[in-house]
Design a protein around this motif. Sequence first.
Motif, PDB file in Angstrom:
ATOM      1  N   ALA A 291       0.829  -1.214   0.000  1.00  0.00           N
ATOM      2  CA  ALA A 291       0.000   0.000   0.000  1.00  0.00           C
ATOM      3  C   ALA A 291       0.857   1.255   0.000  1.00  0.00           C
ATOM      4  O   ALA A 291       0.556   2.230  -0.694  1.00  0.00           O
ATOM      5  CB  ALA A 291      -0.936  -0.004   1.205  1.00  0.00           C
ATOM      6  N   ASP A 292       1.941   1.239   0.778  1.00  0.00           N
ATOM      7  CA  ASP A 292       2.828   2.410   0.828  1.00  0.00           C
ATOM      8  C   ASP A 292       3.531   2.614  -0.505  1.00  0.00           C
ATOM      9  O   ASP A 292       3.701   3.745  -0.972  1.00  0.00           O
ATOM     10  CB  ASP A 292       3.855   2.238   1.944  1.00  0.00           C
ATOM     11  CG  ASP A 292       3.223   2.270   3.328  1.00  0.00           C
ATOM     12  OD1 ASP A 292       2.120   2.827   3.455  1.00  0.00           O
ATOM     13  OD2 ASP A 292       3.826   1.731   4.263  1.00  0.00           O
ATOM     14  N   LEU A 293       3.953   1.526  -1.127  1.00  0.00           N
ATOM     15  CA  LEU A 293       4.596   1.620  -2.431  1.00  0.00           C
ATOM     16  C   LEU A 293       3.634   2.183  -3.473  1.00  0.00           C
ATOM     17  O   LEU A 293       4.024   2.993  -4.328  1.00  0.00           O
ATOM     18  CB  LEU A 293       5.105   0.246  -2.862  1.00  0.00           C
ATOM     19  CG  LEU A 293       6.222  -0.371  -2.011  1.00  0.00           C
ATOM     20  CD1 LEU A 293       6.456  -1.821  -2.414  1.00  0.00           C
ATOM     21  CD2 LEU A 293       7.513   0.424  -2.145  1.00  0.00           C
ATOM     22  N   ILE A 294       2.380   1.762  -3.394  1.00  0.00           N
ATOM     23  CA  ILE A 294       1.366   2.261  -4.333  1.00  0.00           C
ATOM     24  C   ILE A 294       1.147   3.756  -4.134  1.00  0.00           C
ATOM     25  O   ILE A 294       1.071   4.526  -5.107  1.00  0.00           O
ATOM     26  CB  ILE A 294       0.044   1.488  -4.155  1.00  0.00           C
ATOM     27  CG1 ILE A 294       0.197   0.045  -4.643  1.00  0.00           C
ATOM     28  CG2 ILE A 294      -1.095   2.183  -4.903  1.00  0.00           C
ATOM     29  CD1 ILE A 294      -1.001  -0.833  -4.353  1.00  0.00           C
ATOM     30  N   GLN A 295       1.053   4.177  -2.887  1.00  0.00           N
ATOM     31  CA  GLN A 295       0.829   5.598  -2.616  1.00  0.00           C
ATOM     32  C   GLN A 295       1.969   6.444  -3.170  1.00  0.00           C
ATOM     33  O   GLN A 295       1.745   7.512  -3.750  1.00  0.00           O
ATOM     34  CB  GLN A 295       0.686   5.834  -1.112  1.00  0.00           C
ATOM     35  CG  GLN A 295      -0.556   5.219  -0.484  1.00  0.00           C
ATOM     36  CD  GLN A 295      -1.837   5.934  -0.883  1.00  0.00           C
ATOM     37  OE1 GLN A 295      -2.167   6.027  -2.070  1.00  0.00           O
ATOM     38  NE2 GLN A 295      -2.570   6.435   0.095  1.00  0.00           N
ATOM     39  N   GLU A 296       3.203   5.981  -2.987  1.00  0.00           N
ATOM     40  CA  GLU A 296       4.343   6.721  -3.521  1.00  0.00           C
ATOM     41  C   GLU A 296       4.318   6.701  -5.040  1.00  0.00           C
ATOM     42  O   GLU A 296       4.631   7.707  -5.689  1.00  0.00           O
ATOM     43  CB  GLU A 296       5.653   6.121  -3.000  1.00  0.00           C
ATOM     44  CG  GLU A 296       5.835   6.244  -1.505  1.00  0.00           C
ATOM     45  CD  GLU A 296       5.813   7.681  -1.029  1.00  0.00           C
ATOM     46  OE1 GLU A 296       6.441   8.530  -1.692  1.00  0.00           O
ATOM     47  OE2 GLU A 296       5.172   7.960  -0.003  1.00  0.00           O
ATOM     48  N   GLY A 297       3.959   5.551  -5.621  1.00  0.00           N
ATOM     49  CA  GLY A 297       3.850   5.465  -7.074  1.00  0.00           C
ATOM     50  C   GLY A 297       2.790   6.406  -7.618  1.00  0.00           C
ATOM     51  O   GLY A 297       2.949   6.982  -8.703  1.00  0.00           O
ATOM     52  N   ASN A 298       1.701   6.576  -6.875  1.00  0.00           N
ATOM     53  CA  ASN A 298       0.646   7.503  -7.290  1.00  0.00           C
ATOM     54  C   ASN A 298       1.157   8.941  -7.362  1.00  0.00           C
ATOM     55  O   ASN A 298       0.746   9.716  -8.214  1.00  0.00           O
ATOM     56  CB  ASN A 298      -0.534   7.421  -6.328  1.00  0.00           C
ATOM     57  CG  ASN A 298      -1.369   6.163  -6.536  1.00  0.00           C
ATOM     58  OD1 ASN A 298      -1.273   5.515  -7.581  1.00  0.00           O
ATOM     59  ND2 ASN A 298      -2.180   5.809  -5.564  1.00  0.00           N
TER      60      ASN A 298
ATOM     61  N   TRP B 254       8.440   8.150 -14.012  1.00  0.00           N
ATOM     62  CA  TRP B 254       8.119   8.951 -12.825  1.00  0.00           C
ATOM     63  C   TRP B 254       7.629   8.073 -11.679  1.00  0.00           C
ATOM     64  O   TRP B 254       7.949   8.317 -10.514  1.00  0.00           O
ATOM     65  CB  TRP B 254       7.064   9.995 -13.182  1.00  0.00           C
ATOM     66  CG  TRP B 254       7.591  11.036 -14.111  1.00  0.00           C
ATOM     67  CD1 TRP B 254       7.484  11.063 -15.477  1.00  0.00           C
ATOM     68  CD2 TRP B 254       8.367  12.185 -13.747  1.00  0.00           C
ATOM     69  NE1 TRP B 254       8.126  12.157 -15.987  1.00  0.00           N
ATOM     70  CE2 TRP B 254       8.674  12.872 -14.949  1.00  0.00           C
ATOM     71  CE3 TRP B 254       8.805  12.702 -12.532  1.00  0.00           C
ATOM     72  CZ2 TRP B 254       9.414  14.048 -14.957  1.00  0.00           C
ATOM     73  CZ3 TRP B 254       9.546  13.877 -12.535  1.00  0.00           C
ATOM     74  CH2 TRP B 254       9.843  14.534 -13.745  1.00  0.00           C
ATOM     75  N   ILE B 255       6.852   7.052 -12.007  1.00  0.00           N
ATOM     76  CA  ILE B 255       6.349   6.136 -10.969  1.00  0.00           C
ATOM     77  C   ILE B 255       7.508   5.393 -10.320  1.00  0.00           C
ATOM     78  O   ILE B 255       7.625   5.326  -9.089  1.00  0.00           O
ATOM     79  CB  ILE B 255       5.337   5.150 -11.579  1.00  0.00           C
ATOM     80  CG1 ILE B 255       4.094   5.895 -12.068  1.00  0.00           C
ATOM     81  CG2 ILE B 255       4.954   4.081 -10.549  1.00  0.00           C
ATOM     82  CD1 ILE B 255       3.174   5.046 -12.928  1.00  0.00           C
ATOM     83  N   LYS B 256       8.397   4.842 -11.144  1.00  0.00           N
ATOM     84  CA  LYS B 256       9.538   4.098 -10.603  1.00  0.00           C
ATOM     85  C   LYS B 256      10.474   5.005  -9.821  1.00  0.00           C
ATOM     86  O   LYS B 256      10.998   4.616  -8.770  1.00  0.00           O
ATOM     87  CB  LYS B 256      10.298   3.417 -11.744  1.00  0.00           C
ATOM     88  CG  LYS B 256       9.560   2.245 -12.370  1.00  0.00           C
ATOM     89  CD  LYS B 256      10.404   1.590 -13.458  1.00  0.00           C
ATOM     90  CE  LYS B 256       9.698   0.380 -14.055  1.00  0.00           C
ATOM     91  NZ  LYS B 256      10.514  -0.268 -15.113  1.00  0.00           N
ATOM     92  N   ALA B 257      10.688   6.210 -10.317  1.00  0.00           N
ATOM     93  CA  ALA B 257      11.587   7.141  -9.630  1.00  0.00           C
ATOM     94  C   ALA B 257      11.078   7.463  -8.232  1.00  0.00           C
ATOM     95  O   ALA B 257      11.848   7.513  -7.255  1.00  0.00           O
ATOM     96  CB  ALA B 257      11.732   8.427 -10.441  1.00  0.00           C
TER      97      ALA B 257
END
Length: 291
Positions: A82-89, A114-117
């Motif tokens: 969930a945290d990874l998704i939020q940062e990816g968003n 941009w998502i990966k970065a």
Amino acid sequence: MTHTASSSLSMSLPMPLAAGNLEAYIQTANRYPLLSEEKERELAERLRAHGDVDAARELVLSHLRLVISIARGYLGYGLAHADLIQEGNIGLMKAVKRFDPARGVRLVSFAMHWIKAEIHEYILKNWRLVKVATTKAQRKLFFNLRSLKAEYEGVDTLSVQQAEEVAQRLGVKAEEVVEMETRLTGRDLALEGSPDDGEEAFAPIDYLADARYEPVRMLENKAAAHLQQEGLYGALAGLDARSRRIVEARWLAEGEAATLHELAAEFGVSAERIRQIETKALQKMRGLLAA
């Protein structure tokens, strides 16, 4: 896009939150329809020309499933999906703000960087073991070592030759490969036990001695305190009776310390004179204690 629309974009998009029920979030994100190339271009042009936040919202929502897919690839670093998704968003929204359909590239391709970065930055800042990935080459090593190790089937730990091969491919030193591999394969050990542990379980903290209560240390501390006390009384004995009385009343009284005016009344002098005697007495004591 205007600066106002750009800066308020992330605050204006009512998206589902991954921090709640993750499965429900994923189901909701997958329900948003994919955009045709024509529709995507239309929305992007509205956003760039007029700062249309509704257009930006539709572009973001239609690509949430992309973020979920990319974030899933970083689950091996011990951070919540969930945290990874939020940062990816966050990375996705940055991509939407910068997307120019005139370049002939679809948003899905443009947004991946941009998502990966954003996910990379989050992992490097928060992953509990990584502290060395500061250069571009070290970051490349951090995010590619696991996949490269998979090429050596059945290998848990790289040999010297294998580490050198990986180092050459990624442009780093072999020692850095070995160190990063150790960090990636290591596991955190809780210092304190879990509340669910049984009464007979021992955590690492139970085996750590408190140096304050080590017998030799206690004897040394007691001896030091005794010497300090002896030195203090010796320094007091070197003062005249009035000076000793002032220092004791001002600094060594068990109750409330006497004021300058109270001592001035006791000795029939001014408060300023008491302060001068006190200052001189303390200076003399410091000299006796330092000797």
